[in-house]
Design an enzyme around this catalytic site. Sequence first.
Site, mmCIF file in Angstrom:
data_model
loop_
_atom_site.group_PDB
_atom_site.id
_atom_site.type_symbol
_atom_site.label_atom_id
_atom_site.label_comp_id
_atom_site.label_asym_id
_atom_site.label_seq_id
_atom_site.Cartn_x
_atom_site.Cartn_y
_atom_site.Cartn_z
ATOM 1 C CE LYS A 119 -4.582 -1.285 1.384
ATOM 2 N NZ LYS A 119 -5.740 -1.028 2.218
ATOM 3 C CE LYS A 201 -5.578 -8.702 -2.110
ATOM 4 N NZ LYS A 201 -5.738 -8.220 -0.737
ATOM 5 C CE LYS A 204 -12.620 -4.014 -0.652
ATOM 6 N NZ LYS A 204 -13.447 -4.587 0.344
#
Length: 337
Positions: A119, A201, A204
């Site tokens: 992130k 992965k 969203k």
Amino acid sequence: METIETPRKKRALSCIQSTGTPTLGNYLGALRNWVMLQDEFECAYAVADLHAITVRQEPAKLRQQINETFALLLAIGLDPEKSLLFVQSQVPEHAQLSWLLSCHTQFGELSRMTQFKDKSAKHADNINAGLFTYPVLMAADILLYQPDVVPVGADQKQHCELTRDIATRFNNLYANTFTIPEPYIMKTGARVCSLQEPTKKMSKSDENQNAFISLKDDPDTIMRKFRRAVTDSEAKVRYAEGKDGVNNLMEIYSAVTGKTLEAIEDEFTGKGYGDFKTAVGEAVALELKPIQERFTELMKDKAQLEALMKSGAEKASYVAGRTLGKAMKKLGFVILR
Ligand code: TYM
């Protein structure tokens, strides 16, 4: 007189972030298993909205997504009569325990978290302290409810292990306070991959809309996304190394239909990827249809949603408050009665 104690039900806790509509990955890796556990375990499930603000959110959109994620938990079949369902920010004990635990977590431990590394690479202009201490808040979410298991997808295993380390450290310093929980990761669906880059992965937050199936996608969109899914040039439905795209589709099909990988290979012997992708798309659309219908109904009644949130938060706060009080007392804080 001897009393026979009935063994207490095992406890489960898990949460989902309120960032965007959950995906098929969230559903197969976690949400579906939450529903399966709710008869056997004493369950607590939450919308982790405090976690969502580690990346910038638009306030109106955040509010909408919290409501939608909560409604979705009900729509997939979680029953507030059986499971404790709540929104994290409405239970202040989460942020409170998080502080206590952060003083028992090392900088080095947090630096090693792969989600933080990913992130912070993705949001290089906003590497805030919350992003760094995110796993401590997650540990607080878990430990407040003294669960035995934490049903999650494979990507959350590292965070669960850190939670165990923090809890063990706390217990060793101040005597038994927290149950040490186990991650509960199912074999099928634990890591659903992107339809466009099947080594990654399914997420969203992927910029490519074709990479993920959202739980709100209509049947046409689902069929189109599966038709566009990346496969390979072999044109043979078989599970093998190097066939990441096909493997992913086979795993999705297996998770949704309950068929084994061998049965799927047999079903598609002599057929091409076109037939296979259509079958996967149809199975997924069929699985999501009743969820979407219930979701639409639930979103029409905001007052009911709010009432359920309120009673969930009250019950959660009672359970969480007991654990928080215990931890504060052990640490030496002065507790007022
Ligand atoms: P989140 O919101 O990213 O995802 C919710 C759950 O979905 C699982 N999941 C997947 N499983 C299989 N394949 C995928 N592609 C996939 N993507 C997501 C996740 O493993 C997770 O179980 N940090 C957590 C939220 C959280 C939490 C907690 C979880 C906050 N507090 C306490 C458990 C306990 C997260 O970001 O999940």
